[in-house]
Design a protein around this motif. Sequence first.
Motif, PDB file in Angstrom:
ATOM      1  N   VAL A   1       0.840  -1.197   0.000  1.00 52.50           N
ATOM      2  CA  VAL A   1       0.000   0.000   0.000  1.00 52.50           C
ATOM      3  C   VAL A   1       0.877   1.251   0.000  1.00 52.50           C
ATOM      4  CG1 VAL A   1      -1.712   1.304   1.307  1.00 52.50           C
ATOM      5  CG2 VAL A   1      -1.904  -1.197   1.139  1.00 52.50           C
ATOM      6  N   VAL A   2       1.910   1.254   0.818  1.00 60.03           N
ATOM      7  CA  VAL A   2       2.829   2.390   0.857  1.00 60.03           C
ATOM      8  C   VAL A   2       3.498   2.570  -0.503  1.00 60.03           C
ATOM      9  CG1 VAL A   2       4.922   3.309   1.918  1.00 60.03           C
ATOM     10  CG2 VAL A   2       3.215   2.142   3.333  1.00 60.03           C
ATOM     11  N   ASP A   3       3.871   1.456  -1.133  1.00 58.20           N
ATOM     12  CA  ASP A   3       4.482   1.538  -2.470  1.00 58.20           C
ATOM     13  C   ASP A   3       3.520   2.180  -3.467  1.00 58.20           C
ATOM     14  OD1 ASP A   3       6.769   0.344  -1.548  1.00 58.20           O
ATOM     15  OD2 ASP A   3       6.271  -1.664  -2.286  1.00 58.20           O
ATOM     16  N   ALA A   4       2.237   1.816  -3.398  1.00 58.40           N
ATOM     17  CA  ALA A   4       1.243   2.387  -4.306  1.00 58.40           C
ATOM     18  C   ALA A   4       1.084   3.882  -4.079  1.00 58.40           C
ATOM     19  CB  ALA A   4      -0.100   1.671  -4.127  1.00 58.40           C
ATOM     20  N   VAL A   5       1.128   4.301  -2.816  1.00 59.26           N
ATOM     21  CA  VAL A   5       1.023   5.731  -2.491  1.00 59.26           C
ATOM     22  C   VAL A   5       2.198   6.499  -3.079  1.00 59.26           C
ATOM     23  CG1 VAL A   5       1.123   7.399  -0.601  1.00 59.26           C
ATOM     24  CG2 VAL A   5      -0.380   5.405  -0.425  1.00 59.26           C
ATOM     25  N   LEU A   6       3.395   5.990  -2.865  1.00 63.51           N
ATOM     26  CA  LEU A   6       4.592   6.686  -3.357  1.00 63.51           C
ATOM     27  C   LEU A   6       4.624   6.726  -4.878  1.00 63.51           C
ATOM     28  CD1 LEU A   6       7.242   5.202  -0.892  1.00 63.51           C
ATOM     29  CD2 LEU A   6       6.204   7.477  -0.838  1.00 63.51           C
ATOM     30  N   ARG A   7       4.243   5.621  -5.497  1.00 62.65           N
ATOM     31  CA  ARG A   7       4.254   5.559  -6.965  1.00 62.65           C
ATOM     32  C   ARG A   7       3.256   6.549  -7.559  1.00 62.65           C
ATOM     33  NH1 ARG A   7       3.041   0.730  -7.134  1.00 62.65           N
ATOM     34  NH2 ARG A   7       0.824   0.882  -7.606  1.00 62.65           N
ATOM     35  N   THR A   8       2.074   6.614  -6.986  1.00 64.26           N
ATOM     36  CA  THR A   8       1.033   7.492  -7.522  1.00 64.26           C
ATOM     37  C   THR A   8       1.337   8.952  -7.231  1.00 64.26           C
ATOM     38  OG1 THR A   8      -0.527   5.701  -7.077  1.00 64.26           O
ATOM     39  CG2 THR A   8      -1.463   7.832  -7.658  1.00 64.26           C
ATOM     40  N   ALA A   9       1.996   9.214  -6.107  1.00 65.58           N
ATOM     41  CA  ALA A   9       2.322  10.598  -5.745  1.00 65.58           C
ATOM     42  C   ALA A   9       3.222  11.253  -6.790  1.00 65.58           C
ATOM     43  CB  ALA A   9       2.979  10.640  -4.373  1.00 65.58           C
ATOM     44  N   ARG A  10       3.991  10.442  -7.491  1.00 68.13           N
ATOM     45  CA  ARG A  10       4.890  11.008  -8.498  1.00 68.13           C
ATOM     46  C   ARG A  10       4.137  11.571  -9.699  1.00 68.13           C
ATOM     47  NH1 ARG A  10       7.664   6.008  -7.259  1.00 68.13           N
ATOM     48  NH2 ARG A  10       9.401   6.421  -5.833  1.00 68.13           N
ATOM     49  N   THR A  11       2.873  11.208  -9.834  1.00 69.47           N
ATOM     50  CA  THR A  11       2.061  11.732 -10.942  1.00 69.47           C
ATOM     51  C   THR A  11       0.896  12.574 -10.417  1.00 69.47           C
ATOM     52  OG1 THR A  11       0.797   9.651 -10.982  1.00 69.47           O
ATOM     53  CG2 THR A  11       2.660   9.837 -12.494  1.00 69.47           C
ATOM     54  N   ALA A  12       1.084  13.153  -9.247  1.00 72.70           N
ATOM     55  CA  ALA A  12       0.020  13.936  -8.625  1.00 72.70           C
ATOM     56  C   ALA A  12      -0.348  15.180  -9.420  1.00 72.70           C
ATOM     57  CB  ALA A  12       0.407  14.321  -7.202  1.00 72.70           C
ATOM     58  N   HIS A  13       0.495  15.576 -10.371  1.00 72.71           N
ATOM     59  CA  HIS A  13       0.185  16.753 -11.185  1.00 72.71           C
ATOM     60  C   HIS A  13      -0.760  16.412 -12.337  1.00 72.71           C
ATOM     61  CE1 HIS A  13       3.405  14.589 -13.094  1.00 72.71           C
ATOM     62  NE2 HIS A  13       3.375  15.356 -14.175  1.00 72.71           N
ATOM     63  N   ARG A  14      -1.157  15.126 -12.457  1.00 67.51           N
ATOM     64  CA  ARG A  14      -2.060  14.698 -13.523  1.00 67.51           C
ATOM     65  C   ARG A  14      -3.451  14.400 -12.955  1.00 67.51           C
ATOM     66  NH1 ARG A  14       0.544  16.512 -17.921  1.00 67.51           N
ATOM     67  NH2 ARG A  14       2.597  15.536 -18.188  1.00 67.51           N
ATOM     68  N   THR A  15      -4.454  14.480 -13.847  1.00 62.81           N
ATOM     69  CA  THR A  15      -5.827  14.207 -13.416  1.00 62.81           C
ATOM     70  C   THR A  15      -6.030  12.743 -13.082  1.00 62.81           C
ATOM     71  OG1 THR A  15      -6.637  16.000 -14.820  1.00 62.81           O
ATOM     72  CG2 THR A  15      -8.248  14.372 -14.096  1.00 62.81           C
ATOM     73  N   LEU A  16      -5.453  11.853 -13.864  1.00 64.60           N
ATOM     74  CA  LEU A  16      -5.553  10.406 -13.674  1.00 64.60           C
ATOM     75  C   LEU A  16      -7.022   9.956 -13.700  1.00 64.60           C
ATOM     76  CD1 LEU A  16      -2.705  10.012 -11.026  1.00 64.60           C
ATOM     77  CD2 LEU A  16      -2.568   9.851 -13.514  1.00 64.60           C
ATOM     78  N   ASP A  17      -7.401   9.010 -12.854  1.00 64.23           N
ATOM     79  CA  ASP A  17      -8.762   8.450 -12.876  1.00 64.23           C
ATOM     80  C   ASP A  17      -9.649   9.318 -11.983  1.00 64.23           C
ATOM     81  OD1 ASP A  17     -11.047   6.921 -12.982  1.00 64.23           O
ATOM     82  OD2 ASP A  17     -10.117   5.087 -12.226  1.00 64.23           O
ATOM     83  N   ALA A  18     -10.108  10.418 -12.517  1.00 58.87           N
ATOM     84  CA  ALA A  18     -10.759  11.446 -11.698  1.00 58.87           C
ATOM     85  C   ALA A  18     -11.980  10.945 -10.944  1.00 58.87           C
ATOM     86  CB  ALA A  18     -11.149  12.637 -12.571  1.00 58.87           C
ATOM     87  N   LEU A  19     -12.765  10.063 -11.555  1.00 53.32           N
ATOM     88  CA  LEU A  19     -14.015   9.626 -10.935  1.00 53.32           C
ATOM     89  C   LEU A  19     -13.924   8.234 -10.315  1.00 53.32           C
ATOM     90  CD1 LEU A  19     -16.602  11.013 -13.519  1.00 53.32           C
ATOM     91  CD2 LEU A  19     -15.634  12.113 -11.489  1.00 53.32           C
ATOM     92  N   GLY A  20     -12.736   7.695 -10.255  1.00 55.26           N
ATOM     93  CA  GLY A  20     -12.527   6.446  -9.534  1.00 55.26           C
ATOM     94  C   GLY A  20     -13.102   5.215 -10.202  1.00 55.26           C
TER      95      GLY A  20
END
Length: 326
Positions: free
Chosen positions: A14-33
């Motif tokens: 879970v921590v790995d997923a948080v760190l990995r996703t944080a690197r793309t925090a400047h993108r919209t990504l999956d906005a509606l989940g």
Amino acid sequence: MSLNETVHPPLPEVVDAVLRTARTAHRTLDALGAGLCQALAAHLGVLPEHVLAGPGSGALLQQLFSTLTGPDTDTVHAWPSWEAYPMMAANAGSTTVRVPLTGYDHDLKAMADAVTDRTRMVLLCTPNNPTGTALDQERILRFLDRLPAHVTVVIDEAYRDFADPGAVADGIALHRADERVCVVRTFSKSYGLLSLRVGYLVAHEPVLAPLRSVLPFYRVSAVAQEAAIAALGAQEQVLRQCAETAEERDRLHRTLLDQGWEAPASQGNFLWLPMTSGVERFTQFCADHGVVVCGKPGQGVRVTVAEPAANQAFAELAGKYREAAV
């Protein structure tokens, strides 16, 4: 020991997923989940269109109050139960009908009797916060048989993973069989994602449709989504941790009973000590010795199961207090 937090931190994946996703925090990504809802649907065995993710189960409950209730409507729930329910109802302009527990459990007969033409929603908190008691499948089925078609039944299962499987109803199965039933769950408790704020609602389209219109304003962050998906992938480990907490809960429960306390058996990650008086004095005694518990004046004290050392410290304080009071 006052906030019903888990003692287990997020798992490494879970921590790995948080760190990995944080690197793309400047993108919209999956906005509606959509990805999280699909993962939840697969995990639960329901249709993806029956799942809605939100920033914590509390936010989803508030949305339900806002869309299903309002002025000149009633919401029925047991009492004591989660203290946020009356606040959410007030935010929506709805009136709450608080049905006293019978002993420490929901009085489903009295709750059904309290339903009128004004009632739009009934809340079932199982396991119940703060008493820890749970409702089984047959009791809820009989309860549903007594309710009119216009009432939505919301089953709040925030603490379900700490319960013995045979002691608590399967809200998802009830949802599949009855369009009036929806289920709210959270990643805050058993999964240890409290500060990330992610929960989900399982419901049929008549309930979900008005919530989808405001979904862009109640989004789950990309980091929280990926953390939740990773946590779902580690379900076996999460349940083992919950079992450890349940063992500690039951050990502390036996100790308190041996000391002479009245305390119902709990299916949550907490214990309830009913006290009609002396709540403030007991909570202050604990605080003076470095242990913070949740006091509800005139009702009792809720104690969150923590690390073994903390549980032992509380048990020793409870024993000393009990001896001095007798």
